[in-house]
Every structure is written in C-alpha cells, then in structure tokens.
Design a protein around this motif. Sequence first.
Motif, PDB file in Angstrom:
ATOM      1  N   ALA A 112     -31.183   1.414   3.517  1.00 49.29           N
ATOM      2  CA  ALA A 112     -31.598   1.073   4.762  1.00 49.29           C
ATOM      3  C   ALA A 112     -30.583   1.000   6.062  1.00 49.29           C
ATOM      4  O   ALA A 112     -28.815   1.468   4.501  1.00 49.29           O
ATOM      5  CB  ALA A 112     -31.836  -0.364   4.385  1.00 49.29           C
ATOM      6  N   ASN A 404     -39.983  -6.220   0.002  1.00 50.54           N
ATOM      7  CA  ASN A 404     -38.777  -4.851   0.952  1.00 50.54           C
ATOM      8  C   ASN A 404     -39.885  -3.872   1.192  1.00 50.54           C
ATOM      9  O   ASN A 404     -40.158  -2.810   0.927  1.00 50.54           O
ATOM     10  CB  ASN A 404     -37.880  -4.843  -0.347  1.00 50.54           C
ATOM     11  CG  ASN A 404     -36.622  -6.003  -0.394  1.00 50.54           C
ATOM     12  OD1 ASN A 404     -36.524  -6.678   0.137  1.00 50.54           O
ATOM     13  ND2 ASN A 404     -36.440  -5.230  -1.537  1.00 50.54           N
ATOM     14  N   SER A 406     -39.520  -1.308   4.841  1.00 53.07           N
ATOM     15  CA  SER A 406     -39.558  -1.052   6.155  1.00 53.07           C
ATOM     16  C   SER A 406     -40.257  -0.147   6.892  1.00 53.07           C
ATOM     17  O   SER A 406     -40.608   1.053   7.056  1.00 53.07           O
ATOM     18  CB  SER A 406     -38.239   0.084   5.645  1.00 53.07           C
ATOM     19  OG  SER A 406     -37.473   0.579   7.096  1.00 53.07           O
ATOM     20  N   TRP A 408     -41.602   0.721   9.840  1.00 56.09           N
ATOM     21  CA  TRP A 408     -41.872   1.429  10.270  1.00 56.09           C
ATOM     22  C   TRP A 408     -41.445   2.955   9.909  1.00 56.09           C
ATOM     23  O   TRP A 408     -42.161   4.138  11.049  1.00 56.09           O
ATOM     24  CB  TRP A 408     -40.849   1.412  11.815  1.00 56.09           C
ATOM     25  CG  TRP A 408     -40.140   2.590  12.862  1.00 56.09           C
ATOM     26  CD1 TRP A 408     -40.596   2.150  14.351  1.00 56.09           C
ATOM     27  CD2 TRP A 408     -39.233   2.936  13.234  1.00 56.09           C
ATOM     28  NE1 TRP A 408     -40.537   2.939  15.346  1.00 56.09           N
ATOM     29  CE2 TRP A 408     -39.904   3.874  14.532  1.00 56.09           C
ATOM     30  CE3 TRP A 408     -38.247   3.014  12.677  1.00 56.09           C
ATOM     31  CZ2 TRP A 408     -38.459   4.376  14.609  1.00 56.09           C
ATOM     32  CZ3 TRP A 408     -37.824   4.255  12.780  1.00 56.09           C
ATOM     33  CH2 TRP A 408     -37.400   5.109  14.020  1.00 56.09           C
ATOM     34  N   ARG A 446     -43.338  -6.176  11.247  1.00 54.10           N
ATOM     35  CA  ARG A 446     -42.527  -4.762  10.242  1.00 54.10           C
ATOM     36  C   ARG A 446     -41.248  -4.679   9.929  1.00 54.10           C
ATOM     37  O   ARG A 446     -41.320  -3.475   9.103  1.00 54.10           O
ATOM     38  CB  ARG A 446     -42.419  -4.585  12.472  1.00 54.10           C
ATOM     39  CG  ARG A 446     -41.404  -4.378  13.303  1.00 54.10           C
ATOM     40  CD  ARG A 446     -41.150  -3.719  14.450  1.00 54.10           C
ATOM     41  NE  ARG A 446     -41.934  -4.611  15.019  1.00 54.10           N
ATOM     42  CZ  ARG A 446     -41.231  -5.939  16.276  1.00 54.10           C
ATOM     43  NH1 ARG A 446     -40.268  -6.425  15.951  1.00 54.10           N
ATOM     44  NH2 ARG A 446     -42.451  -5.936  17.121  1.00 54.10           N
ATOM     45  N   TRP A 447     -40.394  -5.782   9.827  1.00 56.73           N
ATOM     46  CA  TRP A 447     -40.422  -5.342   8.753  1.00 56.73           C
ATOM     47  C   TRP A 447     -39.577  -6.228   7.434  1.00 56.73           C
ATOM     48  O   TRP A 447     -38.752  -7.321   8.044  1.00 56.73           O
ATOM     49  CB  TRP A 447     -38.506  -5.074   9.253  1.00 56.73           C
ATOM     50  CG  TRP A 447     -37.351  -4.046   8.343  1.00 56.73           C
ATOM     51  CD1 TRP A 447     -37.148  -2.400   8.377  1.00 56.73           C
ATOM     52  CD2 TRP A 447     -36.712  -3.769   6.809  1.00 56.73           C
ATOM     53  NE1 TRP A 447     -36.512  -1.810   8.237  1.00 56.73           N
ATOM     54  CE2 TRP A 447     -36.261  -2.699   7.052  1.00 56.73           C
ATOM     55  CE3 TRP A 447     -36.383  -4.586   6.287  1.00 56.73           C
ATOM     56  CZ2 TRP A 447     -35.590  -2.493   6.028  1.00 56.73           C
ATOM     57  CZ3 TRP A 447     -36.048  -4.698   4.996  1.00 56.73           C
ATOM     58  CH2 TRP A 447     -35.066  -3.332   4.759  1.00 56.73           C
ATOM     59  N   HIS A 449     -37.637  -8.526   4.568  1.00 58.09           N
ATOM     60  CA  HIS A 449     -36.597  -8.234   3.159  1.00 58.09           C
ATOM     61  C   HIS A 449     -36.680  -9.307   2.211  1.00 58.09           C
ATOM     62  O   HIS A 449     -36.029 -10.850   3.057  1.00 58.09           O
ATOM     63  CB  HIS A 449     -35.345  -8.007   3.593  1.00 58.09           C
ATOM     64  CG  HIS A 449     -34.397  -8.313   2.759  1.00 58.09           C
ATOM     65  ND1 HIS A 449     -33.559  -9.497   3.209  1.00 58.09           N
ATOM     66  CD2 HIS A 449     -33.972  -7.669   1.519  1.00 58.09           C
ATOM     67  CE1 HIS A 449     -32.698  -8.663   1.472  1.00 58.09           C
ATOM     68  NE2 HIS A 449     -33.175  -8.045   1.480  1.00 58.09           N
ATOM     69  N   GLN A 506     -34.073  -6.072  17.122  1.00 60.01           N
ATOM     70  CA  GLN A 506     -35.398  -6.870  16.384  1.00 60.01           C
ATOM     71  C   GLN A 506     -36.058  -7.711  17.550  1.00 60.01           C
ATOM     72  O   GLN A 506     -36.157  -9.174  17.230  1.00 60.01           O
ATOM     73  CB  GLN A 506     -34.063  -8.093  15.989  1.00 60.01           C
ATOM     74  CG  GLN A 506     -33.119  -6.634  14.525  1.00 60.01           C
ATOM     75  CD  GLN A 506     -32.110  -7.068  14.054  1.00 60.01           C
ATOM     76  OE1 GLN A 506     -31.192  -6.268  13.908  1.00 60.01           O
ATOM     77  NE2 GLN A 506     -32.114  -8.251  14.456  1.00 60.01           N
ATOM     78  N   ASP A 707     -34.025   5.407   4.083  1.00 65.20           N
ATOM     79  CA  ASP A 707     -34.945   4.287   4.737  1.00 65.20           C
ATOM     80  C   ASP A 707     -36.046   3.900   3.559  1.00 65.20           C
ATOM     81  O   ASP A 707     -37.059   3.998   3.763  1.00 65.20           O
ATOM     82  CB  ASP A 707     -36.052   5.035   5.804  1.00 65.20           C
ATOM     83  CG  ASP A 707     -35.295   4.846   6.871  1.00 65.20           C
ATOM     84  OD1 ASP A 707     -33.279   4.060   6.985  1.00 65.20           O
ATOM     85  OD2 ASP A 707     -34.308   5.898   7.700  1.00 65.20           O
TER      86      ASP A 707
END
Length: 813
Positions: A112, A404, A406, A408, A446-447, A449, A506, A707
């Motif tokens: 990342a 986790n 990512s 996009w 969309r992301w 963690h 973001q 990524d």
Amino acid sequence: MRPQWLRTARRFGSRTVSRSATAVVTTAVVLALPAPVDAAGLPPQRPVSAVDPLIGSANGGNTYPGATLPYGMIAWSPTSTTGDQTSTGAANGYQYDTTRIRGLSLTHVNGAGCNPGAAGDVPIMPFVGDVTSSPSADTKDAVYAADFTHAEEKAVPGRYTLGLQTGATADLAVSERAGVADFSFPSDRPANLLFRVSNSLNGSQDAHVDIDTAHRKVTGWVLTGAFCGRRANGGTNNRKSYYKLYFSASFDRAFSDFGTWKDGTLSAGSASSSGGEGYATGADRAGRGSGGYVGFDTSSDNDVHMRIGISYVSLGGAEANLRGEIPSHASVAQVADAGARAWDRELSTVRVGGGTSAQRTTFYTALYHALMQPDLISDADGRYYGMDGAVHRLARGQRAQYSNFSGWDQYRAQMQLLALLKPRIAGDFAQSLYNFAQQNNGVWDRWVHISGATHVMTGDPSAATLATFYAMGVRNFDYEGAFDSLVRQATVPNADELSDAGCPGQCVGQRPNLAQYLSSHYAAQDVCHCWGGAAETLEDAVADSALARWAKLLGRDQEAAVFAERGAYWRNVFNPAATADAGYIQARRLDGSWVGPFNPGSDLGFAQGTSATYTWMVPQDVQGLAAAMGGREKAAARLDGFFHAADGSWSVRGGDPLRYDPTNEPGIHAPWLYNALGQPWKTQATVRQILNTVYGTGPSGLPGNDDLGTMSAWYVFSALGLYPQSPGGASMLLGAPLFPSAVVDRPGGADLTIAAPGADAAHPYVDAVRVNGRPTQRSWTDADLTTKGGRIAFRLAEQPNTQWATDPSALPR
C-alpha cells in the motif's frame, strides 16, 4: 508420485489443521495428473524455493520481507527508521536501502502507499544494553534502534531472520494468528526486549502493556488505525481509530529485569503502563507513547525463546489463538517448516514448467505477493471485530472473516486471480465485505483496513469485485443479499454523499452526489464531492456494467437493463473535440460545459492519473470507445502512441503523463486492448516488453506500489498469456505465454492447462491457438474455460501473425 514437499503433514493449530486437510486433499487429486517439467526434463523445484520476499522492497514497491502465511493475520517484519521515531523508511515499514530498525512489528499490509502505510503494530526490539531512559524519549532512534546489513538478513516465505550489528539476532516464524521467535544476544552484554506497544506506523490513540513475571508473560494492546492519515489530499479526516490489536507473549525463561515507560518517564520495576502517541507526525508526536521491557540473563544461554499470539477481539482470543496454533514445545524450525508447506500448497495452484530461473523467481514471487491477501481478522473461534465496533461471529457457512480491501486497485486483476485459484477464499471475502456493509449502514467502503472504512480512492469497486466473483463461479456467499445491497448503494443516496470530508483523496461519500449523477448521467466536477468527476464517472460506469452482467446471470432482467444503460455513461465525459486532433475523456461541470483549459497530460478531473491514461479506461465497451475515436484503426494508432515515444521507442516504464504508466492501476489493462482492436500481435509485443523490462528480480523488481497484490497479479496473468477482459465477467484475453507449460489448479473442477512448447525469448508472438483441441480465431476465451477448466495450446512464433484473430465479427467486445 506426489513430490515429497507436498505430502500430507500435520500443521499447528486445530482450525489450521482442518483447513489444511482440505487443501492437501485437493492437491493430492491435482497431482495425480502429469506435472510440468523444466527445460532439463526434471521435476520442478518447490515453488517456495523460487520466492524472494525482498522483491518490491525498493523502487516504491512497498512490500515487506517478514514472516507471514497466505491470508494470515500476523505478518512479522521490521519497522525501519531514518532517524524519526514517528516515521519509517517507506510505506508499510520496510525500505531495502534503509538498514536501521527500531523493532519487529506484528502486522503489515502488502504494497500500500500513503507512507508510512498501515498497521506495523507492536514493534518488538531486541536491545543489547541496559534500558536507562524511556525509548519514547529517543525521538531520533539514536539509542534504542540498531543497524544491520543485508548479509545478515534472510527472508523466505513464513520465516524471517535478521542479525543486528549490536550482536543480537532474531529468527521469526509464524502460523496464521501466532508466531514464535528465537532472540539471541551476546552472552557478555545486557539483553532486553522492548515492547513498543504504542508505536504503530501511523501512531495510536491509546496502548497498554502488562508484565507478568510469575508466568513469564508480556501482554497488551494498541488502539489504532489512521490509514493514509498523513495524506495531504484529505488524509487528516482519517486520523481516527478503528481497531484494537491484542497480543500475548510467553517466554521459556524468567525475567532478570523489567520495567515500563510512558512518554519521557522510565519506571524500572513497573509492570504496567498505558498511553498512546496520537496520529500526528514529527514534533507534534515525538516523545509520546508507552511500552515495557523485559531483561534476561544470557550468560550461560544466550537464546531467548518467545511465543506470541494476536487477536483483534480480545486478550483471551490472542491466547487461544496461540494455544491452538503453536504448541508450547514448537521450535522456530518446526513452525517455519509448516509455513513453507502452507505456502507450497498455495503456490502449487499454478505449476509452471520451463522458463529461466529469473522468470520463475519473478513469477512465483508475484504469485506469493498476490496470495498474501485478503487477511484474516477472525479468531480461531469465529469471532471478529466488526465495522460497527461490536464483536460478531461468522455468518452461516462462512469459514473466516477477511479484510484489507484495496478495492480501487484490486478489482482490476488481483480479485480475478483470487477467484480463479481460490474460489472458497473469494467467497468468504465476499461475505466478509457484505458483513462489513451491513454493519456500516449498508455502505460498502472502497478501501477497508481491518475493521475500518478508510474511504480511500474513487468509484464503487465492491460492485465490480463481487460481480466478478459471481461470474467466475464463486457461490459461497449470500450473493442475493449482497447484490441487493450493492444495487441500493447505486440507486439510493446515502447520508454522506454530499460531504466533502476527506476530499479529494478520501471522500467519505460512497457513490458521491448520487442524485446529481443519476440526473446528469455523469459526475459533475464542480459538485461531485469526489476525487475527480471524470474519474468517478468512469469508475461508476465500470461498476454499473458489472452489476448489469451480474443481474443478467441472476435472471433479474430489469436491473440488468438499467445498469447496462448506466455502464455506457462513460460516453458523457468523452469530448470528441477535446483537442484539435483527438477526443479524450474530460471532466464536465453541472451545466454541461467542459472543464478547461484541457491538457491530456493533466490530472484535472482524475485520480492518480491523467486524461491520456483514463481515456482508455473503458474495458466494458472497447468497441464503443474505438468508434468514438473514429474506428478501430484510429484507436489502434492512438494506442501505439500511448506505448511509444515520438521516435518510436518503447515508453512503458512511466514518467511521461501522456503515455503508459505501469506504476498505477487506471491504465494497466491498456496493453490488452489491441485484442479488441483487431491487432492482437501488438498486445503480445507490448505485454512481453513490460514483462521483460518493468518487472524482474531483486528489490526493485516491481514497477511501483504492489497495492495488495494487484501489480503482482498483473504479472501472473500476463506471464500465463491470459488477462481478465472486463470486471463483472469471466472471459480472458489471450496473449503469448512466457512459459512452455502451466497447470492452473481449479478447486473442485478440471484444471486449466496452458501449453506453449515454443515459449522463449525468441518467440513472443502467437501464430495459432487451440482451445480444448479445436483451432480458434478468437483472441479471447469464453467463461467456460475459466469456470470449468480446459486446455489452451499455443503455437508461438518469432514474427507476428497479423492474420490471426482479426475478424471483426470475432473480436472481444
């Protein structure tokens, strides 16, 4: 006979044993088939022996070399330092050229961006010397850090060993949720282990440590999060906590000394301390934090053995994970051997034959990085910490909660590879994302963690991802419920859609300003509350096209028609008169006017890319894009200019805003577009040029941020001579394989076998192809080959065959 390295062997931990048994049975069936051989006619080496975890640890790859298992929770790797206690050498804790560390932390994210990345929780530092001051007061990492050389470093899948110039060494191995370590110290010097509980890569809100001398244990937790919280373009919105990591460490010997610290105060003999560092950086955070240390008498035995478990649920969960996965008598070598077998099982899902040693290393390391994620966040008992801040149990039929995402990045290649090789994991991951959405008021972030919605990037990648999973045959998730939820997100405005919090990088709104989008049929740059109106339109069009295809497979024709129409909204941001010579994707205002002045090399209206790159981001309608450009011949000529400089030389390494950038995702599919334009030999040449010059061995072997396995997945597919045609589908585009043979294991079904006996450096072109024994004039496969298996046989050539797969009626759409 099955190779020795894949024979059934017991792994540590009850839950792990159950999952391993399934994997071993599957592998046994696969290996009944003939295995590929190398150029010398010998059986291939163990895949794990071809992996170099240090690939991608320089050149902005942001990988980490430490010990981890496939989809594991624990990832034990260095936190490096350049002399700033609040930062690190590179995103995710490790940079090859930074050879000083302040600890070995328990969690990491692969590849990342957003330096310093994410996680890096609870750095544990073997320190040679007396602890005479607070390590938090060592703001320049001058005292409680140590140098090393790469000659004293060894990284293999599941194990990491590092020798420090202080004379201390660390030998680490892991299971899924636990680890074991041998720390060696000079016998004539004080030996200590520092637990920097508050020093996560992005800082922490709070942290705690307890030292139990009677039971020879150190336990604690850190409350943290803040992924991308330092980012200039909206990151301060993410300076918040969204998970707590618990740990429990047990030792094989008594402590000779112990103490704790908070901020600048050291308390020798103290057994408990608390305090976070905050989420700032530099002077605003330096000197803050808490931790503890334990010392050992190493005069007669200089090796300290430690076992550690972690959990995102509770201290009890961490201890149960440790007990269940690593027995008290387990050595580092035993755990490492089990880890190597686990990686061999995963990596053997693709068995390539032939190629050079460097190509095999690059390939299997790419596969290794691609299969690191998603990552476990559920305990062995099935509990996990949800996005709503509550503890949950797995859904019916779900085997694990993963995180986790990512999105996009990953929806373009890594998710397809996961669905192809590990459909059961893909289904559990789909259910995991749906679980999170249900806990997040129906919003699919969309992301993601751990248990946090970070909002990073643009678009609606969950829609593209789950539609792809379903198309590729993944069924072990609540696909009807997930589909309905994603349709609602795409049709009903949510509470944050008009918020500018976190923008541009973001933005908290998923499907931002949806009402305007549905009215105008594009995201207006001046009111979109997003990171680039043109980029948001393209991303949403891809997602909607994927939803349309999913709806059709579900037999929901009305939704299929609606979303198919929305999948063509990209046309509303294509300006045919953007320049005097050509049309481009361009941002528009609410009143319909084009945002200017226009420059195809500008990122105005886009996210991490330029119009020159984003103009090609219409994988769902390449024929429509070509028509908008004036036809396939003109589109192909423009694509030539995208991959070549004005003098005709290749331009595929990045750095030119008008040309291909292999370091970021919006254009990584572009080399494969020639297939749809009727010139597949140019895809073959371009992909081979990228494979040969952009990827490779050594720390700089990745073009940029991995990524979470996306760039590595691109390499794996491309080396096999395949690439996903479009999100939401299971068709593959065909290129020229890099290896003479490959067998792709399809769990529960027939294998996908790829034969290209002439594959070598001198034969980069496709002359003819047979699919299941029948000649084909198509440069793509239908979904059956992906979902049911089969055989593709390539005849390769030194020169391009400009007649194969050029019939306009047989081109990919």
